[in-house]
Write a protein that holds these residues in place. Structure first.
Motif, mmCIF file in Angstrom:
data_model
loop_
_atom_site.group_PDB
_atom_site.id
_atom_site.type_symbol
_atom_site.label_atom_id
_atom_site.label_comp_id
_atom_site.label_asym_id
_atom_site.label_seq_id
_atom_site.Cartn_x
_atom_site.Cartn_y
_atom_site.Cartn_z
ATOM 1 N N PHE A 245 82.221 -30.492 35.622
ATOM 2 C CA PHE A 245 81.479 -31.505 36.540
ATOM 3 C C PHE A 245 81.453 -32.750 36.304
ATOM 4 C CE2 PHE A 245 77.495 -33.069 38.437
ATOM 5 C CZ PHE A 245 77.903 -32.600 39.871
ATOM 6 N N HIS A 246 82.088 -33.664 36.832
ATOM 7 C CA HIS A 246 82.230 -34.972 36.718
ATOM 8 C C HIS A 246 80.787 -35.853 36.998
ATOM 9 C CE1 HIS A 246 86.346 -34.595 35.908
ATOM 10 N NE2 HIS A 246 86.283 -33.780 36.912
ATOM 11 N N LEU A 247 79.855 -35.704 35.895
ATOM 12 C CA LEU A 247 78.704 -36.202 36.132
ATOM 13 C C LEU A 247 78.544 -37.526 36.394
ATOM 14 C CD1 LEU A 247 75.511 -35.451 36.218
ATOM 15 C CD2 LEU A 247 75.569 -36.003 33.755
ATOM 16 N N ASP A 248 79.568 -38.463 35.627
ATOM 17 C CA ASP A 248 79.530 -39.864 35.679
ATOM 18 C C ASP A 248 80.010 -40.223 37.138
ATOM 19 O OD1 ASP A 248 82.201 -38.783 35.486
ATOM 20 O OD2 ASP A 248 82.765 -40.724 34.582
ATOM 21 N N LEU A 249 81.046 -39.743 37.778
ATOM 22 C CA LEU A 249 81.068 -40.151 39.193
ATOM 23 C C LEU A 249 80.323 -39.737 40.255
ATOM 24 C CD1 LEU A 249 85.099 -39.298 39.104
ATOM 25 C CD2 LEU A 249 84.047 -41.278 39.058
ATOM 26 N N TRP A 250 79.392 -38.657 40.073
ATOM 27 C CA TRP A 250 78.377 -37.989 40.922
ATOM 28 C C TRP A 250 77.357 -39.149 40.758
ATOM 29 C CZ3 TRP A 250 79.682 -36.041 45.169
ATOM 30 C CH2 TRP A 250 80.853 -35.257 44.826
ATOM 31 N N PHE A 251 77.001 -39.433 39.303
ATOM 32 C CA PHE A 251 76.022 -40.559 39.237
ATOM 33 C C PHE A 251 76.436 -41.864 40.001
ATOM 34 C CE2 PHE A 251 74.833 -44.186 36.897
ATOM 35 C CZ PHE A 251 73.306 -43.989 36.848
ATOM 36 N N TYR A 252 77.749 -42.511 39.896
ATOM 37 C CA TYR A 252 78.061 -43.585 40.637
ATOM 38 C C TYR A 252 77.878 -43.306 42.105
ATOM 39 C CZ TYR A 252 79.461 -45.223 36.133
ATOM 40 O OH TYR A 252 79.724 -45.662 34.752
ATOM 41 N N PHE A 253 78.352 -42.253 42.706
ATOM 42 C CA PHE A 253 78.180 -41.802 44.008
ATOM 43 C C PHE A 253 76.595 -42.047 44.476
ATOM 44 C CE2 PHE A 253 82.216 -39.659 44.237
ATOM 45 C CZ PHE A 253 82.875 -40.235 45.358
#
Length: 176
Positions: free
Chosen positions: A38-46
């Motif tokens: 799960f790409h937590l960093d990308l979902w955080f940025y989204f």
């Protein structure tokens, strides 16, 4: 297989390497879901850009009211919307790049271009709509029923505003 003399598994393609997963669907779907992170960093940025740029846009328009900006120039809310239109495609591309399965490059490009076009059409429609509301446009009425639109001369301008409404609410939203 990276210089290894190992033979492929029975039934496997002779060029396939059993120890290296293919990016084009050689793994079983259940194996892919178990191993894909799960790409937590990308979902955080989204999430961050959505909260700041989408939910923050009306707040910015309250803090920096439309009256402070000339009606023929972008407002604070328009700049928030523009930033969203620039940042989101890069986040989407990064997410697609990290996917265990890939799509044809042309499909990725067409999808991102369609997203950007739809979001841009929506930006223009919203921008004009906010200026119309500032000028007395009543949002709960249809384009033709609005007093400020009804009095436009020549009457063909009303068709132009209906076209703008169609681009924003129907075409732009479905592409977006």
């Amino acid at each position: 297989c990276h210089g290894s003399p190992a033979l492929p598994a029975p039934g496997a393609a002779p060029w396939a390497c059993p120890s290296v997963p293919s990016r084009h669907g050689a793994l079983k779907a259940e194996d892919t879901f178990k191993t894909s992170p799960f790409h937590l960093d990308l979902w955080f940025y989204f999430t961050l850009q959505n909260w700041v740029l989408d939910f923050g846009r009306p707040i910015a328009m309250i803090v920096l009211p439309l009256e402070w900006f000339p009606l023929n120039k972008p407002s604070a809310g328009d700049y928030f919307h523009m930033a969203y239109n620039v940042i989101t495609p890069f986040l989407l591309l990064k997410l697609i790049e990290r996917s265990p399965k890939t799509l044809p490059r042309s499909m990725v490009y067409v999808s991102i271009i369609t997203f950007v076009m739809g979001a841009s059409i929506h930006l223009v429609g919203d921008s004009v709509n906010h200026r119309l509301i500032f000028s007395g446009y009543q949002h709960h009425l249809s384009v033709r029923e609005n007093p400020i639109i009804r009095n436009l001369k020549p009457e063909t301008l009303i068709d132009s505003f209906e076209l703008l409404y169609y681009y924003d609410e129907y075409l732009g939203h479905s592409m977006w």
